[in-house]
Design an enzyme around this catalytic site. Structure first.
Site, short mmCIF file in Angstrom:
data_model
loop_
_atom_site.label_atom_id
_atom_site.label_comp_id
_atom_site.label_asym_id
_atom_site.label_seq_id
_atom_site.Cartn_x
_atom_site.Cartn_y
_atom_site.Cartn_z
N ASP A 115 0.87 -1.16 0.00
CA ASP A 115 0.00 0.00 0.00
C ASP A 115 0.92 1.23 0.00
O ASP A 115 2.14 1.10 0.17
CB ASP A 115 -0.88 -0.04 1.26
CG ASP A 115 -1.71 1.20 1.44
OD1 ASP A 115 -2.39 1.60 0.48
OD2 ASP A 115 -1.66 1.80 2.54
N ASP B 235 -0.34 5.08 0.97
CA ASP B 235 -0.69 6.15 1.91
C ASP B 235 -0.68 5.66 3.35
O ASP B 235 -1.36 4.71 3.70
CB ASP B 235 -2.07 6.72 1.56
CG ASP B 235 -2.07 7.39 0.19
OD1 ASP B 235 -1.33 8.36 0.02
OD2 ASP B 235 -2.81 6.93 -0.70
#
Length: 229
Positions: free
Chosen positions: A12, A14
């Site tokens: 991922d 953020d």
């Protein structure tokens, strides 16, 4: 605890590689404060990992903002253009990504962000690091990702980009968000969670492994090449 060995890794972005979750909070608070509202951490917990449109819908609805979803997204984009170019790396992110790259471990980026949002966050300071990802999936702008996290789509689409088409159980996901962990598990993958310290402990139970920082990760636990120092 015993973990299963993997061959491929998905990240991922953020809140995991970049500190952009802080910047999202600042951006959204700047907007909602005009109407005397607060963007609380409880609301943020529900949103982390969602695609852009779903995020806008939920904030407008939950906070009963007197604006359309389109207006909220437009205002958000103005904030993002100001804030995102100064995004900073999270502790241990550069070290771990470079380690996998140097040891020929296939890595992919699986972010709910759009391509435009990614460019804002990465282009000014972090392009060299993100160029180490040969495979990138942008959930908010990739038509193959039909449903955002907590649905498994983004991780299944991302895994298909690897040569040799690895099985889900051969992939390890790194996530910071509860929705992301749920998505990875639904995809049949193991997931290492690096949660915000404010996330209630019971909401981290679905993760295969929970660590405080990427600096704490030991690759050999999952059959990956260990750090040499």
């Amino acid at each position: 605890m015993a973990f299963n060995s993997v061959t491929h890794v998905l990240f991922d972005m953020d809140g995991l590689i970049l500190n952009t979750e802080e910047l999202y909070t600042e951006a959204f608070q700047n907007i909602v404060s005009r109407y005397g509202k607060n963007y609380t951490f409880e609301l943020k917990l529900k949103l982390m990992g969602l695609q852009s449109l779903e995020t806008a819908k939920m904030i407008v609805s939950e906070l009963e903002l007197p604006m359309t979803i389109e207006e909220f997204m437009e205002e958000s984009n103005k904030q993002f253009k100001l804030l995102f170019p100064e995004a900073q790396l999270m502790p241990g992110a550069k070290r771990l990504i470079e380690h996998f790259h140097q040891n020929n471990v296939p890595i992919g980026l699986a972010t709910s962000s759009s391509k435009d949002s990614y460019d804002l966050k990465v282009t000014k300071h972090h392009l060299q690091l993100f160029d180490l990802f040969p495979y990138k999936t942008f959930g908010s702008s990739d038509p193959e990702v039909k449903n955002g996290k907590p649905h498994p789509d983004i991780f299944l689409v991302s895994a298909k980009k690897f040569p040799g088409n690895p099985k889900p159980e051969q992939c390890l996901v790194f996530e910071d968000a509860v929705n992301g962990v749920t998505a990875a598990k639904a995809a049949g993958m193991q997931v290492v969670m690096v949660p915000d310290p404010r996330v209630p402990k019971e909401l981290t139970n679905d993760a295969t492994l929970v660590i405080n920082s990427l600096l704490d990760f030991k690759p050999e636990l999952f059959g990956l090449p260990p750090f040499k120092f």
